[in-house]
Scaffold this motif. Structure first.
Motif, PDB file in Angstrom:
ATOM      1  N   UNK A 157       0.528  -1.015   0.180  1.00 26.23           N
ATOM      2  CA  UNK A 157       0.263   0.061   0.038  1.00 26.23           C
ATOM      3  C   UNK A 157       1.005   1.270  -0.438  1.00 26.23           C
ATOM      4  N   UNK A 158       2.043   1.115   1.087  1.00 20.78           N
ATOM      5  CA  UNK A 158       2.485   2.501   0.390  1.00 20.78           C
ATOM      6  C   UNK A 158       3.657   2.501  -0.612  1.00 20.78           C
ATOM      7  N   UNK A 159       3.908   1.458  -1.390  1.00 18.27           N
ATOM      8  CA  UNK A 159       4.604   1.743  -2.712  1.00 18.27           C
ATOM      9  C   UNK A 159       4.148   1.865  -3.725  1.00 18.27           C
ATOM     10  N   UNK A 160       2.078   1.487  -3.660  1.00 12.43           N
ATOM     11  CA  UNK A 160       1.176   2.186  -4.670  1.00 12.43           C
ATOM     12  C   UNK A 160       0.484   3.413  -4.303  1.00 12.43           C
ATOM     13  N   UNK A 161       0.755   3.785  -2.976  1.00 15.55           N
ATOM     14  CA  UNK A 161       0.479   4.944  -3.224  1.00 15.55           C
ATOM     15  C   UNK A 161       1.983   6.172  -3.607  1.00 15.55           C
ATOM     16  N   UNK A 162       3.413   6.088  -3.064  1.00 17.34           N
ATOM     17  CA  UNK A 162       4.099   6.799  -3.971  1.00 17.34           C
ATOM     18  C   UNK A 162       4.123   6.866  -5.236  1.00 17.34           C
ATOM     19  N   UNK A 163       3.463   5.207  -5.928  1.00 19.29           N
ATOM     20  CA  UNK A 163       3.570   5.474  -7.293  1.00 19.29           C
ATOM     21  C   UNK A 163       2.501   6.101  -7.776  1.00 19.29           C
ATOM     22  N   UNK A 164       0.937   6.465  -7.550  1.00 23.00           N
ATOM     23  CA  UNK A 164       0.500   6.708  -7.506  1.00 23.00           C
ATOM     24  C   UNK A 164       0.763   8.806  -7.822  1.00 23.00           C
ATOM     25  N   UNK A 165       1.406   9.222  -6.434  1.00 24.15           N
ATOM     26  CA  UNK A 165       2.311  10.337  -6.022  1.00 24.15           C
ATOM     27  C   UNK A 165       2.522  11.045  -7.747  1.00 24.15           C
ATOM     28  N   UNK A 166       3.963   9.863  -7.947  1.00 21.79           N
ATOM     29  CA  UNK A 166       4.584   9.970  -8.972  1.00 21.79           C
ATOM     30  C   UNK A 166       3.841  10.155 -10.217  1.00 21.79           C
ATOM     31  N   UNK A 167       2.552   9.826 -10.107  1.00 21.14           N
ATOM     32  CA  UNK A 167       1.824   9.864 -12.016  1.00 21.14           C
ATOM     33  C   UNK A 167       1.596   8.675 -12.434  1.00 21.14           C
ATOM     34  N   UNK A 168       1.600   7.105 -11.144  1.00 22.21           N
ATOM     35  CA  UNK A 168       1.401   6.307 -11.977  1.00 22.21           C
ATOM     36  C   UNK A 168      -0.119   5.770 -11.367  1.00 22.21           C
ATOM     37  N   UNK A 169      -1.519   5.357 -11.855  1.00 20.97           N
ATOM     38  CA  UNK A 169      -2.115   4.219 -11.457  1.00 20.97           C
ATOM     39  C   UNK A 169      -1.835   2.695 -10.833  1.00 20.97           C
ATOM     40  N   UNK A 170      -2.252   2.767  -9.679  1.00 24.37           N
ATOM     41  CA  UNK A 170      -1.712   1.398  -8.790  1.00 24.37           C
ATOM     42  C   UNK A 170      -2.279   1.094  -7.376  1.00 24.37           C
ATOM     43  N   UNK A 171      -2.643   0.276  -7.879  1.00 28.55           N
ATOM     44  CA  UNK A 171      -3.121  -1.038  -6.569  1.00 28.55           C
ATOM     45  C   UNK A 171      -2.055  -1.668  -6.558  1.00 28.55           C
ATOM     46  N   UNK A 172      -2.837  -2.403  -5.052  1.00 30.25           N
ATOM     47  CA  UNK A 172      -2.522  -3.114  -3.696  1.00 30.25           C
ATOM     48  C   UNK A 172      -3.203  -4.894  -4.348  1.00 30.25           C
ATOM     49  N   UNK A 173      -2.162  -6.166  -4.437  1.00 30.40           N
ATOM     50  CA  UNK A 173      -2.823  -6.653  -4.392  1.00 30.40           C
ATOM     51  C   UNK A 173      -3.347  -7.693  -3.168  1.00 30.40           C
ATOM     52  N   UNK A 174      -4.316  -7.346  -3.357  1.00 26.48           N
ATOM     53  CA  UNK A 174      -4.922  -8.021  -1.995  1.00 26.48           C
ATOM     54  C   UNK A 174      -4.764  -9.356  -1.190  1.00 26.48           C
ATOM     55  N   UNK A 175      -3.777  -9.097  -0.553  1.00 28.74           N
ATOM     56  CA  UNK A 175      -3.623 -10.778   0.455  1.00 28.74           C
ATOM     57  C   UNK A 175      -2.081 -10.698   0.214  1.00 28.74           C
TER      58      UNK A 175
END
Length: 272
Positions: A75-93
């Motif tokens: 979730x932290x990495x996905x948030x950073x990626x969204x901040x940088x301009x990517x469309x990012x999700x985390x894999x559930x589980x």
């Protein structure tokens, strides 16, 4: 249903193996990664602690981040990626949920080394047909979407592999790991060694083997694959252009193997 900014294991499993698969980034902690013998198909490993430095590389891309349990690291990495301009999700589980669902994991020990840009490098005979298109398709769709393929004269494959740090495949020679074994073609071998023995891929492997080893009786579709492959070889004189065209061909065969084997197409007839 997935929660906000996450993707379910089931949905990601349907995307892997297709051209629409997002970029998969494994950000597991080193200690978790070292205890896990496999990695999700097509996933690349990046250090979560340096995400602010590499996130910009994925601007405008669709990304799924993966950690062991699908919690803070992904979730932290996905948030950073969204901040940088990517469309990012985390894999559930995370990885654990993927493994518990019985989905394929690529053994880390079977992955070739990567270059400075994180790509696996492969070399085979020029004028690729059937197996030498099927194997790059499998690698690009299930192992390394950024893999590089070099096509050279048959006599130079092993020497190029040694001098340029590339992995030879579908070539006879002493010490060549990725090649035919008995009645199996190289595509069969890669599916087995990479832990990708799903029903759709095994069905596709039978078609490829029939077309590649002149055993067209193995599957009715083998004749069609052989004809399409030979036709492509007459259209293209550039091996890389032929590879690009062949990837679409195998995308179609794979989706048929996965989703459409029960579907028929009959010309509608109406009695007077």
């Amino acid at each position: 249903m997935s929660s906000f900014n996450t993707i379910s294991v089931e949905k990601l499993a349907r995307l892997i193996g297709t051209p629409k698969c997002p970029t998969l980034i494994d950000v597991c902690a080193d200690e978790d990664f070292s205890t896990n013998p496999g990695i999700l198909p097509c996933a690349i490993r990046r250090p979560y602690g340096a995400v602010s430095e590499w996130a910009h590389e994925y601007v405008g891309q669709s990304v799924v981040t993966i950690c062991q349990k699908g919690h803070k690291l992904s979730h932290g990495a996905a948030a950073w990626l969204r901040h940088a301009g990517a469309s990012a999700d985390a894999l559930e589980g995370g990885v654990l949920a993927w493994a518990q669902a019985g989905l394929p994991m690529v053994p880390k020990a079977k992955l070739p080394s990567r270059d400075s840009r994180g790509r696996t490098l492969w070399v085979t005979r020029s004028r690729p047909k059937i197996d030498r298109i099927a194997c790059p398709w499998l690698i690009r769709r299930f192992v390394d979407p950024n893999a590089v393929f070099l096509f050279v004269p048959p006599s130079e494959v092993q020497a190029v592999g040694e001098r340029f740090g590339t992995t030879p495949f579908d070539i006879e020679g002493e010490g060549v790991f990725w090649s035919h074994r008995g009645e199996l073609c190289t595509f069969d071998v890669m599916i087995e060694e990479f832990g990708l023995e799903t029903e759709p891929l095994k069905r596709l492997a039978t078609i490829v083997r029939g077309a590649d080893t002149a055993r067209l009786d193995l599957a009715p579709e083998a004749s069609g694959l052989l004809a399409a492959s030979l036709g492509l070889s007459r259209i293209f004189t550039d091996d890389l252009a032929q590879l690009d065209a062949g990837l679409l061909l195998y995308d179609a065969f794979y989706r048929w193997c996965r989703d459409a084997t029960d579907e028929t197409h009959n010309w509608p007839s109406k009695k007077a």
